[in-house]
Design a protein around this motif. Structure first.
Motif, PDB file in Angstrom:
ATOM      1  N   GLU A 297       0.822  -1.217   0.000  1.00  0.00           N
ATOM      2  CA  GLU A 297       0.000   0.000   0.000  1.00  0.00           C
ATOM      3  C   GLU A 297       0.852   1.262   0.000  1.00  0.00           C
ATOM      4  OE1 GLU A 297      -0.294  -2.459   2.143  1.00  0.00           O
ATOM      5  OE2 GLU A 297      -2.165  -3.426   1.486  1.00  0.00           O
ATOM      6  N   THR A 298       2.044   1.153   0.583  1.00  0.00           N
ATOM      7  CA  THR A 298       2.893   2.347   0.640  1.00  0.00           C
ATOM      8  C   THR A 298       3.396   2.743  -0.747  1.00  0.00           C
ATOM      9  OG1 THR A 298       4.847   0.984   1.064  1.00  0.00           O
ATOM     10  CG2 THR A 298       3.654   1.814   2.984  1.00  0.00           C
ATOM     11  N   LEU A 299       3.460   1.767  -1.656  1.00  0.00           N
ATOM     12  CA  LEU A 299       3.884   2.097  -3.009  1.00  0.00           C
ATOM     13  C   LEU A 299       2.871   2.987  -3.721  1.00  0.00           C
ATOM     14  CD1 LEU A 299       5.303  -1.341  -4.251  1.00  0.00           C
ATOM     15  CD2 LEU A 299       6.574   0.657  -3.453  1.00  0.00           C
ATOM     16  N   ALA A 300       1.615   2.938  -3.242  1.00  0.00           N
ATOM     17  CA  ALA A 300       0.583   3.770  -3.860  1.00  0.00           C
ATOM     18  C   ALA A 300       0.861   5.251  -3.641  1.00  0.00           C
ATOM     19  CB  ALA A 300      -0.793   3.402  -3.306  1.00  0.00           C
ATOM     20  N   MET A 301       1.714   5.557  -2.649  1.00  0.00           N
ATOM     21  CA  MET A 301       2.064   6.949  -2.376  1.00  0.00           C
ATOM     22  C   MET A 301       3.020   7.504  -3.433  1.00  0.00           C
ATOM     23  SD  MET A 301       2.780   6.441   1.704  1.00  0.00           S
ATOM     24  CE  MET A 301       3.214   8.157   1.923  1.00  0.00           C
ATOM     25  N   LEU A 302       3.631   6.606  -4.214  1.00  0.00           N
ATOM     26  CA  LEU A 302       4.603   7.032  -5.211  1.00  0.00           C
ATOM     27  C   LEU A 302       3.949   7.192  -6.578  1.00  0.00           C
ATOM     28  CD1 LEU A 302       7.536   4.636  -4.226  1.00  0.00           C
ATOM     29  CD2 LEU A 302       7.100   6.948  -3.402  1.00  0.00           C
ATOM     30  N   ASP A 303       4.531   8.038  -7.413  1.00  0.00           N
ATOM     31  CA  ASP A 303       4.037   8.232  -8.771  1.00  0.00           C
ATOM     32  C   ASP A 303       5.217   8.144  -9.744  1.00  0.00           C
ATOM     33  OD1 ASP A 303       5.383  10.565  -8.266  1.00  0.00           O
ATOM     34  OD2 ASP A 303       3.596  11.831  -8.140  1.00  0.00           O
ATOM     35  N   GLN A 366       5.131  16.368   6.108  1.00  0.00           N
ATOM     36  CA  GLN A 366       4.385  15.262   5.528  1.00  0.00           C
ATOM     37  C   GLN A 366       5.194  14.442   4.527  1.00  0.00           C
ATOM     38  OE1 GLN A 366       1.442  14.371   6.768  1.00  0.00           O
ATOM     39  NE2 GLN A 366       1.815  16.056   8.198  1.00  0.00           N
ATOM     40  N   ASP A 367       6.168  15.073   3.876  1.00  0.00           N
ATOM     41  CA  ASP A 367       6.975  14.331   2.906  1.00  0.00           C
ATOM     42  C   ASP A 367       7.822  13.251   3.565  1.00  0.00           C
ATOM     43  OD1 ASP A 367       5.972  15.635   0.774  1.00  0.00           O
ATOM     44  OD2 ASP A 367       7.706  16.918   0.408  1.00  0.00           O
ATOM     45  N   GLY A 368       7.912  13.283   4.892  1.00  0.00           N
ATOM     46  CA  GLY A 368       8.643  12.234   5.598  1.00  0.00           C
ATOM     47  C   GLY A 368       8.056  10.852   5.347  1.00  0.00           C
ATOM     48  N   ALA A 369       6.746  10.803   5.048  1.00  0.00           N
ATOM     49  CA  ALA A 369       6.099   9.524   4.785  1.00  0.00           C
ATOM     50  C   ALA A 369       6.610   8.869   3.511  1.00  0.00           C
ATOM     51  CB  ALA A 369       4.587   9.716   4.697  1.00  0.00           C
ATOM     52  N   LEU A 370       7.216   9.648   2.617  1.00  0.00           N
ATOM     53  CA  LEU A 370       7.708   9.110   1.353  1.00  0.00           C
ATOM     54  C   LEU A 370       9.097   8.492   1.468  1.00  0.00           C
ATOM     55  CD1 LEU A 370       6.630  12.002  -1.063  1.00  0.00           C
ATOM     56  CD2 LEU A 370       5.541   9.771  -0.797  1.00  0.00           C
ATOM     57  N   LEU A 371       9.777   8.743   2.581  1.00  0.00           N
ATOM     58  CA  LEU A 371      11.151   8.264   2.707  1.00  0.00           C
ATOM     59  C   LEU A 371      11.248   6.742   2.654  1.00  0.00           C
ATOM     60  CD1 LEU A 371      11.784  11.190   3.321  1.00  0.00           C
ATOM     61  CD2 LEU A 371      13.200  10.458   5.247  1.00  0.00           C
ATOM     62  N   VAL A 372      10.366   6.039   3.381  1.00  0.00           N
ATOM     63  CA  VAL A 372      10.434   4.578   3.428  1.00  0.00           C
ATOM     64  C   VAL A 372      10.144   3.947   2.070  1.00  0.00           C
ATOM     65  CG1 VAL A 372       9.451   2.495   4.436  1.00  0.00           C
ATOM     66  CG2 VAL A 372       9.969   4.457   5.893  1.00  0.00           C
ATOM     67  N   PRO A 373       9.034   4.292   1.393  1.00  0.00           N
ATOM     68  CA  PRO A 373       8.825   3.681   0.069  1.00  0.00           C
ATOM     69  C   PRO A 373       9.896   4.051  -0.950  1.00  0.00           C
ATOM     70  CG  PRO A 373       7.183   5.376   0.504  1.00  0.00           C
ATOM     71  CD  PRO A 373       7.877   5.113   1.790  1.00  0.00           C
ATOM     72  N   LEU A 374      10.406   5.295  -0.899  1.00  0.00           N
ATOM     73  CA  LEU A 374      11.479   5.676  -1.819  1.00  0.00           C
ATOM     74  C   LEU A 374      12.740   4.867  -1.541  1.00  0.00           C
ATOM     75  CD1 LEU A 374      11.236   9.576  -2.145  1.00  0.00           C
ATOM     76  CD2 LEU A 374      10.910   7.883  -3.956  1.00  0.00           C
ATOM     77  N   ALA A 375      13.056   4.688  -0.262  1.00  0.00           N
ATOM     78  CA  ALA A 375      14.237   3.900   0.099  1.00  0.00           C
ATOM     79  C   ALA A 375      14.084   2.460  -0.359  1.00  0.00           C
ATOM     80  CB  ALA A 375      14.459   3.955   1.608  1.00  0.00           C
ATOM     81  N   PHE A 376      12.911   1.894  -0.158  1.00  0.00           N
ATOM     82  CA  PHE A 376      12.691   0.500  -0.534  1.00  0.00           C
ATOM     83  C   PHE A 376      12.800   0.317  -2.049  1.00  0.00           C
ATOM     84  CE2 PHE A 376      10.363  -3.413  -1.301  1.00  0.00           C
ATOM     85  CZ  PHE A 376      10.811  -4.224  -0.263  1.00  0.00           C
ATOM     86  N   VAL A 377      12.183   1.218  -2.796  1.00  0.00           N
ATOM     87  CA  VAL A 377      12.240   1.126  -4.259  1.00  0.00           C
ATOM     88  C   VAL A 377      13.671   1.289  -4.752  1.00  0.00           C
ATOM     89  CG1 VAL A 377      11.564   2.293  -6.391  1.00  0.00           C
ATOM     90  CG2 VAL A 377       9.861   1.844  -4.634  1.00  0.00           C
TER      91      VAL A 377
END
Length: 636
Positions: A297-303, A366-377
């Motif tokens: 679900e966290t990947l849905a935060m990415l575009d 709020q952009d802190g929430a993107l750190l984990v999915p960006l790191a994983f990708v």
């Protein structure tokens, strides 16, 4: 729809993590695939795909400290590999990549995060600091698989190890800057917090390392307690440093490991090997936990910006950082290109980004929430890409030790020279090493590569490209030295790749050694003196290539007296342990010792499937005498 399996106990969870992690690494070794890729796949399969094991639900609040402590132990083992004597000709490149590359990579990464990924500056500078890390736990298995030459391999490994704690500290520094702005901390207070935290972390690491070294040198700690003491010390100093400044413990344990590595302790080798084994288990566990705890679900935060960001990091930020940093080092463009293309991220990036993401979210960024999915990708993309392309690219650039099998023969003699020449006919790279230069005369006269010195010395680490050799034969005239070499190098090359000529009186009970000492015995259990006696009687080495038309049965029938010594097949040289059970495949080459009058009548060429007489490979008495005379005249 995935249905999660509930009711798993922590004990069952640890068993699952261990079996999945080590199993993935074994499969990677068995099928020659990148281990990190399979570990991530296993974690994803256990967690988000099937729901069999969800670490957050089973381990709860224990998950984060377990990962943090595992990362600390991994970095400590990384510090233990920072032996300055082994850096050799990669020193200038590593220095440039740390002094210039780390700050430049931080700036370029933050720029890519802001302009490409669309993160606001506060989150970009924090995450940009963590991105300095290139992942020593990922680099190490990739280097083993690719078999790079010494300088590019050392450069990549040392850059990853040194920059690991620096990346975490850069992120801490950036986070303090953010806190100054959002928590209205004074600049003086923030500066003092950073200075005190970093100073305490450095001092604690140096003090702990110095104390360990002093205690080990004065024999204040028994051998069986050295490794446990190191473990608890690492955990203690890591926790203590973090209590003063978050994540500064990463630097503490690295400094501690570095000091121990360069203290020249007599038990350092055993400590490092045990730690290396523990690190393999920890890396397996951490990757399984991180993969299983991931949520799709966290990947849905990415575009599309996330994809563009990953591509910019791989093809712009990393190459630009490396090429600018390595300017003036004199490194060939091929090595710069390979290093610039190779920048896999690993455990530290994902683990630390998760910790800092929570801090940023707590401050309302709020952009802190993107750190984990960006790191994983980013980790998945770089690990998969470099895992499958590093070895082919290194071969294309000519930066590997080659696909030729390699053998080190320890002990110079006519037996070693004849065997080396026969193996060279089978396209095997051979090096003969002996501390006594006189023993190498016959090898030098025949043009066989030699190392004049002790193969176990520090000088050999710098002069011999060990990565090019996969097998070792201990065949000197000193049985005790043969056993020492075989025992010491077995953990590095693998015990199955270590062979030794039979010791004198080995069949007597009072002279027998435990199975864990020495190397494997060659077909016939002959001593070096017995081989030399056969050569004195006129026996010669022959190389025979088997085909579909010329099988091993035909070879045995034509030469019943032949002594099969080794088989070369599929890019590997293996000595024969039991001649009766020898079953080489078509295309293989057999190296054997046989009487001089065996099979010499009208033999076809090697390409047609028969042996090539190698009598000419044995140095004649005249050539040996000539070599000796040259040595005397030249003063050697």
């Amino acid at each position: 729809m995935v249905t999660e399996v509930t009711g798993l106990s922590p004990m069952e969870a640890f068993a699952i993590v261990g079996v999945a992690g080590v199993g993935a690494q074994w499969l990677a070794w068995r099928f020659r695939m990148p281990g990190i890729v399979l570990m991530l796949a296993a974690g994803l399969l256990l967690g988000p795909v099937t729901g069999i094991f969800v670490p957050e639900d089973v381990l709860g609040p224990l998950l984060e400290p377990l990962i943090s402590l595992a990362v600390a132990l991994i970095l400590f083992e990384g510090g233990l590999t920072l032996n300055f004597r082994e850096l050799h000709d990669a020193k200038a490149a590593v220095r440039h990549l740390v002094y210039i590359g780390a700050p430049l990579g931080w700036a370029l990464s933050a720029l890519a995060l802001n302009l490409v990924a669309g993160l606001q500056w506060e989150a970009a500078i924090v995450f940009g600091g963590i991105m300095i890390v290139t992942g020593p736990t990922v680099i190490a298995p990739l280097l083993r698989q690719a078999r790079l030459r010494t300088r590019p391999a050392q450069t990549l490994q040392w850059e990853a190890i040194v920059n690991d704690p620096l990346g975490a500290l850069a992120a801490v520094l950036a986070l303090l800057v953010v806190l100054v702005r959002y928590e209205n901390l004074g600049q003086t207070e923030a500066f003092l917090t950073l200075i005190v935290g970093v100073g305490f972390a450095l001092g604690l690491g140096l003090a702990a390392g110095w104390g360990i070294v002093r205690a080990f040198r004065r024999n204040l700690v028994p051998e069986y307690m050295k490794v446990p003491l190191l473990f608890v010390t690492v955990l203690g100093v890591f926790t203590g440093a973090n209590s003063v400044l978050n994540e500064s413990g990463l630097m503490t344990v690295t400094v501690m490991g570095l000091l121990i590595a360069n203290a020249d302790l007599p038990s350092y080798t055993e400590i490092h090997r045990f730690k290396e084994t523990a690190t393999i288990l920890l890396v397996s566990g951490v990757f399984i936990l991180l993969g299983a705890n991931f949520r799709f679900e966290t990947l849905a935060m990415l575009d599309w910006r996330a994809v563009a960001f990953v591509l910019s990091v791989i093809f712009v930020v990393r190459p630009l950082t490396v090429f600018i940093s390595l300017t003036g080092t004199g490194m060939p463009w091929q090595e710069k290109f390979l290093i610039g293309f190779t920048g896999p991220r690993g455990v530290v990036l994902v683990a630390v980004s998760g910790i800092f993401a929570e801090r940023l979210l707590h401050e309302g960024i709020q952009d802190g929430a993107l750190l984990v999915p960006l790191a994983f990708v980013l980790v998945v993309a770089t690990v998969v890409l470099h895992g499958f392309t590093l070895a082919p690219m290194a071969r294309w650039l000519g930066l590997t030790s080659g696909d030729r099998p390699g053998l080190i023969i320890v002990g110079g003699s006519q037996f070693a020279t004849g065997l080396a020449k026969a193996l060279e006919k089978a396209d095997v790279r051979v090096l003969i090493a002996d501390p006594n230069r006189v023993h190498l005369r016959s090898a030098r006269s025949e043009g066989v590569p030699c190392y004049d010195g002790d193969i176990l010395s520090d000088a050999a680490e710098l002069s011999v490209e060990f990565i090019a050799y996969t097998t070792l034969l201990a065949a000197s005239d000193n049985d005790a030295y043969n056993t020492l070499v075989a025992t010491d190098l077995a953990p590095d090359l693998g015990r199955e790749a270590i062979w030794q000529v039979t010791r004198h009186k080995e069949d007597l009970a009072r002279h027998a050694l435990p199975s864990q000492l020495g190397g494997r015995a060659i077909n016939g259990n002959r001593t070096l003196s017995q081989y030399l006696d056969l050569l004195a009687q006129g026996w010669t080495f022959r190389t025979t290539r088997l085909t579909e038309a010329y099988t091993i049965e035909q070879w045995r029938a034509a030469r019943p007296e032949a002594i099969a010594l080794a088989v070369v097949e599929r890019g590997k040289v293996v000595f024969v342990s039991d001649g009766a059970r020898l079953e080489p495949r078509p295309g293989s080459r057999i190296i054997a010792l046989m009487p001089s009058d065996a099979g010499l009548q009208s033999e076809p060429t090697d390409e047609e499937g028969r042996e090539i007489p190698l009598a000419e490979t044995m140095p004649a008495v005249a050539s040996v005498a000539a070599a000796s005379a040259r040595d005397v005249l030249s003063g050697r």
